[in-house]
Design an enzyme around this catalytic site. Structure first.
Site, PDB file in Angstrom:
ATOM      1  N   CYS A   1      -6.266  -8.395  -5.122  1.00 51.87           N
ATOM      2  CA  CYS A   1      -5.231  -8.491  -4.495  1.00 51.87           C
ATOM      3  C   CYS A   1      -5.706  -6.408  -4.250  1.00 51.87           C
ATOM      4  O   CYS A   1      -6.025  -5.791  -4.028  1.00 51.87           O
ATOM      5  CB  CYS A   1      -4.022  -8.268  -4.923  1.00 51.87           C
TER       6      CYS A   1
ATOM      7  N   CYS B   1      -2.848  -2.729  -7.951  1.00 51.06           N
ATOM      8  CA  CYS B   1      -2.430  -1.990  -9.789  1.00 51.06           C
ATOM      9  C   CYS B   1      -3.459  -1.242  -9.410  1.00 51.06           C
ATOM     10  O   CYS B   1      -3.238   0.712  -9.671  1.00 51.06           O
ATOM     11  CB  CYS B   1      -2.621  -2.550 -10.378  1.00 51.06           C
TER      12      CYS B   1
ATOM     13  N   CYS C   1      -5.479 -12.662 -12.201  1.00 52.63           N
ATOM     14  CA  CYS C   1      -6.073 -11.782 -10.963  1.00 52.63           C
ATOM     15  C   CYS C   1      -5.979 -12.385 -10.112  1.00 52.63           C
ATOM     16  O   CYS C   1      -7.255 -13.255  -9.575  1.00 52.63           O
ATOM     17  CB  CYS C   1      -6.186 -10.779 -11.839  1.00 52.63           C
TER      18      CYS C   1
ATOM     19  N   CYS D   1       2.145  -6.660  -9.209  1.00 55.29           N
ATOM     20  CA  CYS D   1       1.525  -7.619  -8.819  1.00 55.29           C
ATOM     21  C   CYS D   1       2.091  -8.938  -8.896  1.00 55.29           C
ATOM     22  O   CYS D   1       2.210  -9.966  -9.108  1.00 55.29           O
ATOM     23  CB  CYS D   1       1.283  -7.252 -10.301  1.00 55.29           C
TER      24      CYS D   1
ATOM     25  N   ARG E   1      -3.393 -10.232  -0.936  1.00 57.44           N
ATOM     26  CA  ARG E   1      -4.297  -8.805  -0.406  1.00 57.44           C
ATOM     27  C   ARG E   1      -3.775  -7.339   0.224  1.00 57.44           C
ATOM     28  O   ARG E   1      -3.078  -7.607   0.641  1.00 57.44           O
ATOM     29  CB  ARG E   1      -5.593  -9.506   0.739  1.00 57.44           C
TER      30      ARG E   1
ATOM     31  N   SER F   1      -6.268 -13.145   4.983  1.00 57.49           N
ATOM     32  CA  SER F   1      -5.734 -12.395   5.920  1.00 57.49           C
ATOM     33  C   SER F   1      -5.050 -13.438   6.783  1.00 57.49           C
ATOM     34  O   SER F   1      -4.117 -14.276   6.968  1.00 57.49           O
ATOM     35  CB  SER F   1      -7.508 -12.080   7.611  1.00 57.49           C
TER      36      SER F   1
ATOM     37  N   THR G   1      -9.501  -6.881  11.718  1.00 53.83           N
ATOM     38  CA  THR G   1     -11.111  -8.212  11.746  1.00 53.83           C
ATOM     39  C   THR G   1     -11.960  -7.539  12.980  1.00 53.83           C
ATOM     40  O   THR G   1     -13.223  -7.232  12.859  1.00 53.83           O
ATOM     41  CB  THR G   1     -10.408  -9.128  12.676  1.00 53.83           C
TER      42      THR G   1
END
Ligand SMILES: Cc1cc2nc3c(=O)[nH]c(=O)nc-3n(C[C@H](O)[C@H](O)[C@H](O)COP(=O)(O)OP(=O)(O)OC[C@H]3O[C@@H](n4cnc5c(N)ncnc54)[C@H](O)[C@@H]3O)c2cc1C
Ligand code: SF4
Length: 544
Positions: free
Chosen positions: A515, A518, A512, A488, A298, A54, A334
């Site tokens: 996130c 894809c 990976c 990606c 993310r 974040s 949040t």
């Protein structure tokens, strides 16, 4: 795969999937209301916080309601927001604009959401919540049309699907109510939405991809509590994108770039946009003499109020980002995630104490009556305004909606389409020439993934599944020149053999960072992200 071994089962009153702010706030609230209720939280990261990424500027409203003493107990947030600044960038200049009302941060805190999650985890455990990190919930259990818990994935399955020497069958975690708190684009949530028609009559969810770096810089250049946002260069006028720069702690700078996944140019590379933005004279000065210590990426939800699905189904409910609770103009989720977890917890505690109805249905009513609903309703038109009117039109519309109408416009703008739709073909779009990284200020993907501490057991079935492998070339390559190799942020997708006239998609699943882009952006929704073996994925350090 089961190898014929039955799964062991554990019974709880409540199971929570995901130890992020929403899941942990829900678990804490249930135990505050009903100390005897048994609550289990399952988390796919190797530890609580390992998969949390974040900004983060955090509005403490929900935390104040949940744990009013949080400032007294080794608080995870100590840097108070001090100065807000908002800039429009041209290639060489930074023009300071008035800070939009939603981006004013007086009273908020800057810090690491991963640290907040770790701290919340400890508070939850102190109340008797059982937390199991390193276990991914790989399927939901359904009996008689009702969700009755989740199963964790089998461990030690080899790449060919056969059990390896360390094979261990997954566990069933059974519960009266199961709360899904998987964060943006939850993999089980996706199936629940389909199974129970939770999106019927709702608009499409839309998303952004956020890339983040954590830097340590010399104290001389550090301005504690400084919060800067930019829009403009290097983006074009149709793409919703911008950066954030937060100075916090002793000498940390969190830098990030967020791009709306409704972008249409298949040549666009969010990773490289984030790198070249750092070379802008106004931005690069923040990193002088500094060192990048972590990287991650993310997706985040951008659909807002009109994209929130039905929140409950028989046996459970959705909380936090997986349900779409994020205030886009504030770039904050949040407080919304935590509040939704608390509201769901109150509904679940009431249901458990009463007749235990199939659905904890009062959650939806509690949300409609809450400050969260009012806040998200007021912000609902701003993001679709940018999608419809472009950058300048979006600014004008946002000013009218916020300043003149104060979020009470008598209309609701819908999102024109889901993010995977509307991508232009490679031939119809302009290729983008990105500069080479210098290894000091700008980096390549491999060096970046290295500082995300990402690791997966290599000998396991790929968790990135192609529904129809042929489409990777017949559609993605032939029409779009494989945009997954650019969007990606971890370099998982590569086309090999193109020079020899035989292009083939190679998937480096071990890189990976979870996130979920894809799963969202593939033009024909051909890529299905499923949970890998528990504990795999990034291992973001404290500070991310
Ligand atoms: C780049 C970026 C910048 C942001 N900046 C800000 C900001 O400045 N301020 C702010 O308030 N918000 C910000 N946000 C949004 C904020 O991070 C989210 O709103 C918040 O993290 C949502 O909390 P959550 O609990 O719903 O989900 P998450 O924080 O995503 O947590 C979900 C957890 O569930 C786990 N999980 C998922 N699926 C499974 C499964 N099947 N089994 C087991 N575990 C699972 C994940 O590993 C994760 O730990 C930002 C987001 C991004 C990406
Ligand atoms: S493979 Fe998919 S989920 Fe993993 S990092 Fe790449 S885009 Fe994100």
């Amino acid at each position: 795969m089961s190898d014929g071994v039955a799964r062991e089962a554990m019974e709880f009153d409540v199971v929570v999937v995901g130890a992020g702010p929403s899941g942990l706030a829900a678990a804490i609230r249930i135990k505050q209301l009903s100390p005897d209720v048994t609550v289990c939280v399952v988390e796919k990261g190797g530890e609580v916080g390992a998969h949390i990424l974040s900004g983060a500027v955090i509005e403490p409203r929900a935390l104040d309601e949940l744990l009013p003493d949080w400032r007294d107990d080794a608080p995870p947030l100590t840097t108070k927001a001090a100065t807000d600044a908002f800039f429009f960038l041209t290639k060489t200049r930074a023009i300071r604009l008035p800070t939009p009302p939603q981006m004013r941060n007086h009273g908020n805190y800057v810090g690491s959401l991963g640290n907040v999650a770790r701290w919340l985890g400890k508070r939850a455990e102190a109340l008797g919540v059982e937390i199991y990190p390193g276990f991914a919930a790989s399927e939901f259990l359904e009996e008689g049309g009702r969700v009755v818990g989740v199963a964790t994935g089998d461990m030690g399955v080899r790449r060919d699907g056969e059990p390896g020497p360390n094979f261990q069958r997954g566990m069933e975690l059974r519960a009266t109510y199961t709360l899904f708190a998987e964060g943006c684009r939850g993999s089980l949530t996706k199936r629940l939405i389909e199974r129970f028609g939770l999106r019927d009559g709702r608009g499409p969810q839309t998303y952004g991809l956020g890339l983040k770096e954590l830097w340590e810089i010399p104290k001389a250049g550090h301005k504690v509590g400084l919060i800067e946002h930019t829009m403009g260069w290097p983006g074009d006028r149709q793409t919703y994108a911008g950066s954030f720069l937060y100075h916090w702690g002793e000498n940390f700078v969190s830098y990030g770039f967020v791009v709306g996944l409704d972008y249409t140019n298949p040549w666009l590379s969010p990773f490289e946009e984030a790198q070249r933005l750092k070379t802008h004279p106004h931005v690069r000065k923040h990193f002088e003499g500094g060192r990048r210590i972590a990287y991650g990426a993310r997706a985040l939800v951008e659909g807002g109020f009109q994209a929130i699905p039905k929140l409950t189904f028989p046996g459970g409910c959705l909380v936090g980002d997986t349900a779409g609770f994020l205030n886009v103009p504030k770039i904050k989720g949040t407080h919304a995630a935590m509040k939704s977890g608390m509201l769901a917890a109150e509904a679940v505690a009431e249901a458990l104490a009463g007749a235990r109805p199939a659905e904890p249905a009062s959650y939806e009513d509690r949300f409609r009556a809450s400050w969260l609903c009012e806040e998200l309703r007021g912000a609902r038109n701003i993001r679709p305004g940018f999608a419809r009117f472009g950058m300048w039109g979006g600014f004008v519309h946002a000013a009218i909606d916020t300043v003149l109408l104060r979020g009470k416009a008598p209309w609701t703008l819908s999102h024109p389409h889901a993010d995977h739709e509307g991508m232009r073909t490679a031939a119809a779009a302009t290729p983008i020439d990105y500069p080479k990284p210098d290894g000091k200020l700008t980096f390549d993907r491999n060096a970046s993934v290295f500082v995300s501490n990402t690791n997966h057991e290599e000998d396991q079935p790929s968790h990135l599944r192609l529904r129809d492998p042929a489409r990777a070339i017949a559609i993605n390559w032939d029409q779009f020149r494989s945009p997954e190799t650019r969007y990606c942020p971890a370099g998982v997708y590569e086309i090999v053999g193109a020079d020899a006239g035989a292009p083939r998609l190679q998937i480096n699943a071990q890189n990976c960072v979870h996130c979920k882009t894809c799963d969202i952006k593939d033009p024909t929704q051909n890529i299905d992200w499923v949970t890998p073996e528990g504990g795999g994925g990034p291992n973001y350090p404290g500070g991310m």
